[in-house]
Design an enzyme around this catalytic site. Structure first.
Site, PDB file in Angstrom:
ATOM      1  N   HIS A 140     -63.871  94.885 -25.778  1.00  0.00           N
ATOM      2  CA  HIS A 140     -64.151  93.511 -25.920  1.00  0.00           C
ATOM      3  C   HIS A 140     -65.371  93.184 -25.236  1.00  0.00           C
ATOM      4  CE1 HIS A 140     -60.264  92.776 -27.151  1.00  0.00           C
ATOM      5  NE2 HIS A 140     -60.005  92.070 -27.553  1.00  0.00           N
ATOM      6  N   LYS A 183     -49.657  90.103 -24.623  1.00  0.00           N
ATOM      7  CA  LYS A 183     -49.079  88.910 -24.161  1.00  0.00           C
ATOM      8  C   LYS A 183     -49.247  87.984 -23.209  1.00  0.00           C
ATOM      9  CE  LYS A 183     -48.770  91.177 -19.432  1.00  0.00           C
ATOM     10  NZ  LYS A 183     -47.409  91.072 -18.448  1.00  0.00           N
TER      11      LYS A 183
END
Lengths: 188, 296
Positions: free
Chosen positions: A35, A99
Site C-alpha cells: 500500500h 479484518k
C-alpha cells in the site's frame, strides 16, 4: 451468495451490509509495504482494474516445485486507511478483504467508486488457506519479503461478510453505535 | 537429566498449543454458535471458527498464522536449573519455527529486523518459579497481536466513566474495555483481569489468570459474582463474533487481584482472542510426561 469474477461495478453495487459472500476468482494479497509503495507512486506489477485486494501476509512454501499455501488469514485493515480509498479510485480496485473494518475515508470512497469491504474471519488461517486452490504468481517478493509480497491467489468459495458497502452502510459503525447505547444504559 | 528428551517434549508442547485448542474453549465456541440465530453473520463466523479448529488439529498446522508472543511459565524442581530449561525451550522454539508450528514473529524494536527464529531480547517470555515437589510443570500460551493490541489498563478513579476505587468502578472500566475492543481483537474474547498491583505486575497476573478453566468458579465469592455479571453484561452489548453483532461477545471472564500502594489503583485487562492457545504438562524426574494440563 456467490461473488464470481469478473468483479464488475454492477455486481459490487448490488452488495449490501450483512451479505455473506463466497468469492471465486483471483485475489491479490497486499498489506503495509504494498500500500505504501503504490501510494508513493510505485507501478503496480499486475492489472488492478476490477480487482480484489486481500489484506493478508500468508505463509507460503514451495513443495516439489509448487507453491503451497499453509496459512492465509486476514490481517488488521485499519493500518491501510490513509491509502485504501485513493488507491481504489486510481486503479479501479473493487473490493478489499481484511479484518476489523475500515474508517470513514474508505467508506466514502466505496460509495464514490463502487467498492466494498469484505470481512473475513480473523484467525481462521486454515479454512481460508484451503480455499486458495492455486497460486498463480508472486510479485515484489524480492523487494518486500514473502509475507508483504503481492500473491496472486486463485480462490474458490472464499467466505466473507460484507461489512461496508457502496451505499454508505457500515456494520462496524452500526454495531459501535448500538453497543455504545447499551453500554450507557448499563452504566446508568 | 536428559536435555534432549526435554527439548523433544517441549517441541510437542509447542505443536499442540499452536494447532489444537483445549476442549474447554471448543465447548465455549460451540455453545456460542448455538445461541446465535441460524443464518446470521454471527453464526456464520462461529461456524467458520469451528471448522478452522477441526482443520488445524487434523493437519497439525497453526490455527492462526499469527502464532503470537510465546509466553512460558515454568515451575522448576531442584533437578532442572533455569539455564538448562531455557536452553532446551529455546532450541525447541527454533525447531518449531523451522518446521512451521510457529511463524517468524520476533522483531527488533529498534531496527525492525526479524530474527527469523523467534529468539531475541524478551522472546520467548519466561516466568520461572521454584517447584515444591519433584515434578516439573510447564504452561505456555501463544497470544496474537490483534488481541494484545486491544488489551488495556485503567487507573482509578476514572471520572469520565464514573468509576471509583471499588468493585463497581472495576466493573465500569472492564465493560468499557469490551466496548472499545469491539471485534478488533478477534472476538468472541476471553478477559483476564487483575485488580491492583503495579502496572507491570497487573498485566502479568491478568495473563496468568487466563490459565484457569473457562467453566470453573473463582474461589473468592466476590470475584465469582463479578465474573458472572461482566460475562452477562458484556454479552448484552451485542458486539458479537468478529464485531458482526450477536449474542456471543465474551467466552469467559477471569479475575484475580494483587495488593497495591495506597496512591494507585490499576485495573489491567488482558483480552484473549477466540484462538485461545494454551497448554502445558507435568514432567517426572525420569523425563516422562505424566499429565497434560488441558485436553485437546
Amino acid at each position: 451468495m456467490l461473488l464470481e469474477a469478473p468483479f464488475t461495478e454492477e455486481k459490487i453495487r448490488a452488495l449490501r451490509v450483512g451479505d455473506m459472500v463466497e468469492i471465486t476468482g483471483v485475489v491479490y494479497t497486499g498489506r503495509d509495504a504494498v500500500h505504501k509503495y503504490l501510494h508513493d507512486g510505485g507501478k503496480p506489477p499486475v492489472n488492478l482494474k476490477d480487482s480484489i485486494i486481500y489484506h493478508c501476509g500468508p505463509v507460503v512454501v514451495k513443495e516439489a516445485g509448487k507453491w503451497v499455501v499453509k496459512a492465509a488469514g486476514p490481517t488488521t485493515s485499519i493500518r491501510e486507511e490513509p491509502y485504501q480509498g485513493p488507491l481504489m479510485e486510481q486503479y479501479g480496485i473493487r473490493a478489499v478483504i481484511g479484518k476489523g473494518g475500515m474508517g470513514a475515508k474508505t467508506l466514502q470512497y466505496c460509495q464514490k467508486v463502487g467498492g466494498v469491504y469484505l470481512h473475513a474471519v480473523g484467525g481462521a488461517a486454515q479454512v481460508l488457506a484451503e480455499r486458495v486452490v492455486a497460486v498463480k504468481g508472486v510479485h515484489l517478493a524480492e523487494k518486500f519479503g514473502s509475507p508483504e509480497a503481492i500473491w496472486e491467489f486463485q480462490v474458490e468459495r472464499f467466505p466473507a461478510v460484507v461489512t461496508m458497502d457502496s451505499h454508505g452502510g457500515s456494520l462496524h459503525a452500526q454495531v459501535l453505535e448500538e453497543s455504545a447505547a447499551k453500554f450507557k444504559q448499563l452504566l446508568g | 537429566m536428559d536435555a534432549r528428551a526435554l527439548q523433544k517434549n517441549l517441541l510437542e508442547l509447542i505443536r499442540r498449543t499452536s494447532a489444537e485448542l483445549p476442549t474447554d474453549v471448543v465447548r465455549a465456541v460451540e455453545a456460542g454458535a448455538r445461541k446465535e440465530k441460524a443464518g446470521s453473520n454471527a453464526r456464520y463466523a462461529l461456524e467458520v471458527i469451528r471448522d478452522n479448529i477441526v482443520m488445524a488439529k487434523d493437519k497439525s498446522q497453526p490455527l492462526c498464522q499469527d502464532t503470537g508472543t510465546i509466553i512460558c511459565y515454568a515451575e522448576l524442581p531442584k533437578w532442572c536449573d533455569e539455564r538448562t530449561f531455557r536452553s532446551a525451550y529455546e532450541k525447541a522454539v527454533v525447531e518449531a519455527t523451522r518446521v512451521g508450528y510457529l511463524r517468524q514473529n520476533s522483531v527488533d524494536s529498534v531496527t525492525g529486523a526479524n530474527s527469523g527464529d523467534n529468539l531475541g531480547p524478551g522472546n520467548p517470555s519466561f516466568h520461572f518459579h521454584q517447584a515444591t515437589g519433584r515434578a516439573l510443570t510447564v504452561r505456555m500460551m501463544l497470544k496474537g497481536g490483534g488481541c494484545e493490541n486491544v488489551s488495556s489498563q485503567y487507573s482509578l478513579p476514572d471520572t469520565k466513566l464514573g468509576a471509583g476505587r471499588d468493585l463497581e468502578g472495576v466493573r465500569r472500566v472492564v465493560l468499557d474495555s469490551v466496548l472499545q475492543a469491539q471485534g478488533k481483537g478477534c472476538g468472541p474474547g476471553i478477559l483476564g483481569v487483575c485488580i491492583g498491583g503495579d502496572r507491570g505486575m497487573g498485566y502479568v497476573a491478568a495473563k496468568e489468570t487466563l490459565f484457569r478453566e473457562l467453566d470453573d468458579t473463582n474461589e473468592d465469592p466476590r470475584l465469582a459474582k463479578l465474573e458472572k455479571r461482566i460475562m452477562k453484561e458484556g454479552n448484552s452489548l451485542g458486539i458479537g463474533p468478529m464485531g458482526f453483532g450477536g449474542a456471543t461477545t465474551l467466552l469467559g471472564v477471569k479475575f484475580t487481584h494483587r495488593n497495591r500502594v495506597p496512591a494507585s489503583f490499576f485495573v489491567s485487562i488482558a483480552y484473549m482472542c477466540w484462538a485461545f492457545r494454551r497448554n502445558g504438562f507435568v514432567l517426572s524426574e525420569g523425563g516422562r510426561i505424566t499429565r497434560w494440563l488441558y485436553d485437546s
